[in-house]
Structure formats: structure tokens, C-alpha cells
Design an enzyme around this catalytic site. Structure first.
Site, PDB file in Angstrom:
ATOM      1  N   ARG A 142       0.834  -1.214   0.000  1.00  0.00           N
ATOM      2  CA  ARG A 142       0.000   0.000   0.000  1.00  0.00           C
ATOM      3  C   ARG A 142       0.860   1.253   0.000  1.00  0.00           C
ATOM      4  NH1 ARG A 142      -3.527  -3.357   4.316  1.00  0.00           N
ATOM      5  NH2 ARG A 142      -4.884  -4.350   2.780  1.00  0.00           N
TER       6      ARG A 142
ATOM      7  N   PHE B 210      -6.829  -2.021  -5.900  1.00  0.00           N
ATOM      8  CA  PHE B 210      -5.576  -2.729  -5.608  1.00  0.00           C
ATOM      9  C   PHE B 210      -5.257  -2.723  -4.113  1.00  0.00           C
ATOM     10  CE2 PHE B 210      -3.005  -2.227  -9.817  1.00  0.00           C
ATOM     11  CZ  PHE B 210      -3.364  -3.504 -10.202  1.00  0.00           C
ATOM     12  N   GLU B 211      -4.536  -3.742  -3.679  1.00  0.00           N
ATOM     13  CA  GLU B 211      -3.969  -3.811  -2.322  1.00  0.00           C
ATOM     14  C   GLU B 211      -5.027  -3.624  -1.231  1.00  0.00           C
ATOM     15  OE1 GLU B 211      -1.189  -4.828  -2.731  1.00  0.00           O
ATOM     16  OE2 GLU B 211       0.063  -3.705  -4.102  1.00  0.00           O
ATOM     17  N   GLY B 212      -6.209  -4.157  -1.471  1.00  0.00           N
ATOM     18  CA  GLY B 212      -7.319  -3.943  -0.550  1.00  0.00           C
ATOM     19  C   GLY B 212      -8.066  -2.693  -0.960  1.00  0.00           C
TER      20      GLY B 212
END
Length: 590
Positions: A261, A398-400
Site C-alpha cells: 500500500r 488494488f492492495e485492498g
């Protein structure tokens, strides 16, 4: 560790300018690295963006090899394994430049971040010696396989399984992974599967029997990146390929996502710079009513707002880079450092989520305004802003997702409060007790006035969080309406404080007078905008958790906290726009 440097600690204490790292402190080595990355992206990669968009076979993979030769893939890999052993600031300055290569940035980020770092931080010395040299020099490309068709945000709901064979030599993996970046050409796959119901991370090589891929996904944007399903049918994986501890793959997965993140945010601020340059170029060349677009106040207002938000986002990212560097500086990445790495990665989970949310939303704002500045041409494929607009949207997924990351912020803060790691509830109670004595604001001006606003913003955030916890009790953890409001307050506090502290610190550094002026004005605009959002969110949260006379009393106290000097926001935007137009881009001060 002092409270100001603890993860989430910024909310509970006053932070001094010398306790944060700012972009203007980047050293000559970082500047040279940035220039090298810039040249590679603009001269080698960017000219072939269209070929990548058409997914011409081998183009992205070849650029990954070249990036490896330049050392760009091994920034965080120890020198013992052919890496450069560089700091977190190096990853930011390079991460900012990679978006100039279009979709190549996605392949690069997936490889150098979530694809390689599980081995760097959680691998055994033997795994590092076997895989890291190839991942550093570009002869091997990595992919991260967590998401499944039925589990995205609910990562622990994954169905892929791993069963130990009778001989005890291999795990037999079965399952399907979805939306796997780099799948089409990767060699090393970090795959998550459950052993006896518990998540475990495995290194899976492309040529293992039973390993196959689905077709390329047809995506809205980032079309030049490879995105496929990974299909596992009785894939035999050696037991020595377990990464981290058996049954504790969630520790690897979630902690690696933290740094992912942070790195995504670095790429986002670089993308904003590219968008601003693109919009400025068009606005200087395009004429309407006989004059260039960049002479119109309505266009200048957009330029100033993009630049201000870019300043805020990069202040957040570089501050977080400083925090993370302090946590990782003493790690011995050549050996088994799983426990120490896990602790270091988890420490700044809150800040990493805030980075991801803030920077990705700044980028989406920038590309939207970039299209608007282009008018109808912004909707036409031959103009690069059209691709940038489509490409940016994935960053909030993306990335959560940003929703998940927002929920992680108050959830992690409350968890740390309950375990005694952070005195959150005590700080909230102190604010409530002292609210009657809060001043209406003194005669401070300039950056000192902004600093006073920041401290009031923290108190407002703590007051709302404390009352929400007190009045909702255990029900708070399931009230996502209130939790997302709290998260947005923390998000704005961190951005506001990062911008103000940076502006204060820059005044003491050896930079140009014009840059000091720009930083102060951008910090002022950004801080006031953040405070406006904070005020709205605080009132919504308070009205949700308090009623009747108690609410009236609380709102009266809130009015003291939101009192702030009046400033000429329009005048500042005009001055920032003029400066940015003269610079023909965002002032990186290199």
C-alpha cells in the site's frame, strides 16, 4: 519508542517538524537514482506504451530484464543476493518515476513489492539465496497470488488447499487464484493456500506440473499489464518452499500488503505529477476565444487544486517513508528475520492504509480534472490523458479496496487501545474533560496558526472517536457508517499534519525562497481543505452517537475546536497556479 514515532501515535501527541522526513531532504544518491529511473522510463519504456497496451508479446518482460540490469528491481534486496540494499526513500523516488512507463508500472510494482518482499522479509536464508538474485537482476519475475474468484477483501475465506503428501516431502496444492498481475510471464508465484484450514504461503514455480493459467482478462485500464487466473491442479510444492511459518500465512499476506500500500501511494504521487504535466502542456497550447486555456481562472483553479493535493499526498508518503525506514533500518535481511520483519511491517499498518487511500484518491481527482481541462479531446484515445484516466481507477481497488483500508484504520487503533499499545481512550477522555477550557484561537499567523489548527483537528478527531467508543461500545466494531467517518477524520488529520510539519521544516532547509513560498501556500490550502472535511465528518459522527442535550453540549464544544483564522484561499490558488504554470509541472525541487 516515543509516542510520536509509533504507528498511529501521531494522533495522540504533538509531533515536531524534526521528527518527520520530507522530500526536500533527499540526498544526492537518491537524486541520481531518480534521474536514472526517469531516463529509463521516458526514453526506453514510454515510447512503447502502445505496444504494451496491445500486449505485444515479450515487451513488458524485456523491460523488466532491463530494469533488473539497471538495479531498479533490487532496491530492497540485500547486496548479498545481488540487490542494492537501499532505503525506503529510494523506493519512493523510483516509484514516482515508474508511472511514466504506463502499464509497465503495474508489472514493476507487483514484482518489486508484493511479489518479491515475502521472500525478502519472511524467507529462509536458503530461499533468499535461491530466488532473490534472479528477482533482482530480472531473469525471474514474481507474482502474488492471494485473491480467489470467491474471496477478495475476505482473504481468509480463500478455498485453495495444500495437503502434505504421505512421504512428507511435498505439499499438494489445489485451487484457483484470480486477478493475478504478471501471471502471463512470471516465473515465481507466491501462492496462499490453507493447510488444515490455516493459511500458508508457498513459493510455486511456473514449470511445476499441474500449474496452468487462464486467459488474459480484458480490463478497463492498465491494459499493458498481464492479469490472469492461476490454476493449481495437484501441484507438488517442496516443503522447503513454505514462506514464513506453517499456518501463519496471514502474517505474511497482510504485512506484505502494508508495504504494498505504501509503494502504491508512491506510484500514485508520481502519476499525479505526470497528469499535471500533461494537462499543463495541453492548456498552454490549446486556444479558446483567441487565448491559451491556461490564462482562464477556471482552468488555473483546477491546476492549483491538483498541485495542492499533490503536495499533500507526497508529504504523507515521504513522512511515512521516514517512519518505515526507522523501523526497518536495523533488520538483517540476509538471515531469518521473520519475527522482526513481521513486527516492523505491522507497526505502520495504519499509516500505510492512509497512504494508499489518500494518494489513490488524489490521483483519481487529478485525472478527472485532467480530462476536464482537455475538454472533448480528453475523451479521445490518441490523447494520453484518456489512458491515464482509465488506468488510475484500479488503484482504489488494488492492495485492498479503499473501503477495507478505511475500516482497518479505526479497527487497528481500537485494537491497539484495548491491548494498551496506544493510550487512545485516555487521550479521548482528556480531550472531553478539557473541552471547556479550549481557547477560541489566539493571534498566531502563518505556519504557527496552521500548527494550532492541526492540534485542534486531533482533539476533534479524538473527541468523536472517544464518544463513539463510549456510547456504542462493542456495537461500534460493526457500525461501518461511523467507522468510515472516523477513518476519514484520521485520514485528514494525518495529511494535514504531514503537510504543515513539512512546510515548517522546509523553512529551515537550504532550498530556494520560491519553493519555501510554494510549500507554505500549498500547506495552507491543503490544511484548510482537510479541516473542512474533518469538520463535516466529525459532526456526522457526533450526531450519530449522541442525542438530545448531550449532543448540544458536544456540538458547542466542537464549535470551539473548529474556530480558525480566515485566509484568502482564492488568492493563494491564483498564486500557486501562476507558479505551476511557470514551472510547466509540479516543482519536485531537484
Amino acid at each position: 519508542m516515543e509516542l510520536a514515532l509509533r504507528g498511529g501515535g501521531f494522533l495522540l501527541t504533538e509531533v515536531a517538524p524534526d521528527q518527520i522526513f520530507v522530500r526536500e531532504e533527499i540526498n544526492e544518491d537518491h537524486k541520481q537514482l531518480k534521474r536514472m529511473a526517469h531516463n529509463f522510463m521516458t526514453k526506453e519504456v514510454a515510447p512503447k506504451i502502445e505496444e504494451m497496451e496491445e500486449q505485444k508479446d515479450g515487451v513488458v518482460r524485456e523491460f523488466m530484464r532491463q530494469a533488473g540490469e539497471l538495479g531498479l528491481l533490487g532496491l530492497e534486496i540485500p547486496e548479498e543476493f545481488e540487490g542494492l540494499s537501499m532505503d525506503k526513500y529510494a523506493t519512493v523516488v523510483v516509484g514516482e518515476e515508474v508511472p511514466r512507463g504506463g502499464s509497465f508500472a503495474v508489472a514493476y510494482a507487483a514484482h518489486t513489492g508484493i511479489g518479491t518482499l515475502p521472500i525478502v522479509y519472511f524467507g529462509t536464508p536458503e530461499q533468499k539465496a535461491k530466488y532473490l538474485p534472479g528477482l533482482a537482476n530480472g531473469s525471474k519475475v514474481a507474482a502474488y497470488c492471494l485473491t480467489e474468484p470467491g474471496s477478495g477483501s475476505d482473504a481468509l475465506g480463500a478455498k485453495a488447499t495444500a495437503v502434505l503428501n504421505p512421504e512428507g516431502t511435498h505439499y499438494i496444492l489445489n485451487g484457483t487464484k484470480q486477478f493475478i498481475t504478471n501471471a502471463g510471464f512470471a516465473d515465481v508465484f507466491l501462492v496462499y493456500a490453507k493447510v488444515d484450514g490455516k493459511m500458508t504461503n508457498f513459493i510455486v514455480e511456473r514449470d511445476y506440473p499441474g500449474f496452468s493459467l487462464g486467459p488474459e482478462e480484458q480490463k478497463m485500464g492498465i491494459k499493458g499489464s498481464s492479469t490472469r487466473q492461476v490454476i493449481l491442479e495437484d501441484v507438488m510444492v517442496p516443503v522447503e518452499n513454505v514462506v514464513g511459518e506453517l499456518g501463519r500465512g496471514h502474517v505474511v499476506a497482510f504485512n506484505i500488503l502494508n508495504v504494498g500500500r505504501f509503494k502504491l501511494a508512491a506510484g500514485a504521487i508520481g502519476s499525479v505529477q505526470v497528469v499535471l504535466e500533461t494537462a499543463l502542456k495541453y492548456a498552454s497550447e490549446r486556444k479558446q476565444f483567441g487565448v491559451a486555456l491556461n490564462t482562464f481562472g477556471a482552468i488555473q483553479n483546477k491546476i492549483a487544486e491538483i498541485a495542492t493535493r499533490a503536495y499533500m499526498a507526497e508529504s504523507v508518503v515521504y513522512r511515512t517513508a521516514g517512519l518505515m525506514e526507522s523501523g526497518f533500518h536495523d533488520l538483517d535481511l540476509t538471515g531469518d528475520c521473520r519475527k522482526e520483519a513481521g513486527k516492523a511491517l505491522e507497526e505502520y499498518a495504519i499509516e500505510c492504509s492512509l497512504n494508499k487511500v489518500y494518494a489513490s484518491e488524489v490521483l483519481d481527482f487529478a485525472v478527472d480534472e485532467g480530462v476536464q481541462i482537455h475538454g472533448g479531446y480528453g475523451f479521445i484515445k490518441e490523447y494520453p490523458i484518456e489512458r491515464m484516466y482509465r488506468d488510475s481507477r484500479i488503484n482504489r481497488l488494488f492492495e485492498g479496496t479503499n473501503e477495507i483500508n478505511r475500516l482497518l484504520v479505526p479497527g487497528t487503533l481500537l485494537k491497539r487501545a484495548m491491548t494498551g499499545e496506544l493510550p487512545l481512550l485516555q487521550a479521548a477522555q482528556a480531550v472531553s474533560r478539557d473541552l471547556v477550557s479550549v481557547g477560541m484561537g489566539g493571534n498566531a499567523e502563518g505556519l504557527e496558526a496552521l500548527n494550532q489548527m492541526t492540534q485542534k483537528a486531533k482533539k476533534l478527531c479524538l473527541m468523536a472517536a472517544g464518544l463513539a467508543a463510549q456510547n456504542l461500545g462493542m456495537a461500534l466494531k460493526d457500525n461501518q457508517f461511523v467507522l468510515t467517518g472516523m477513518a476519514e477524520m484520521v485520514n485528514q488529520v494525518y495529511a494535514m499534519e504531514s503537510a504543515v510539519l513539512r512546510a515548517q521544516k522546509v523553512q529551515t532547509l537550504d532550498v530556494s525562497a520560491e519553493h519555501k513560498v510554494f510549500v507554505e501556500k500549498a500547506a495552507t490550502l491543503g490544511a484548510y481543505a482537510a479541516f473542512n472535511i474533518l469538520e463535516i465528518q466529525a459532526k456526522e459522527v457526533l450526531c450519530a452517537v449522541e442525542k438530545g442535550d448531550s449532543l448540544s453540549t458536544v456540538l458547542a464544544g466542537m464549535r470551539k475546536l473548529v474556530k480558525r483564522p480566515n485566509v484568502d484561499m482564492i488568492g493563494m490558488r491564483q498564486e500557486i497556479a501562476k507558479y505551476i504554470i511557470e514551472k510547466e509541472g509540479y516543482p519536485v525541487n531537484y
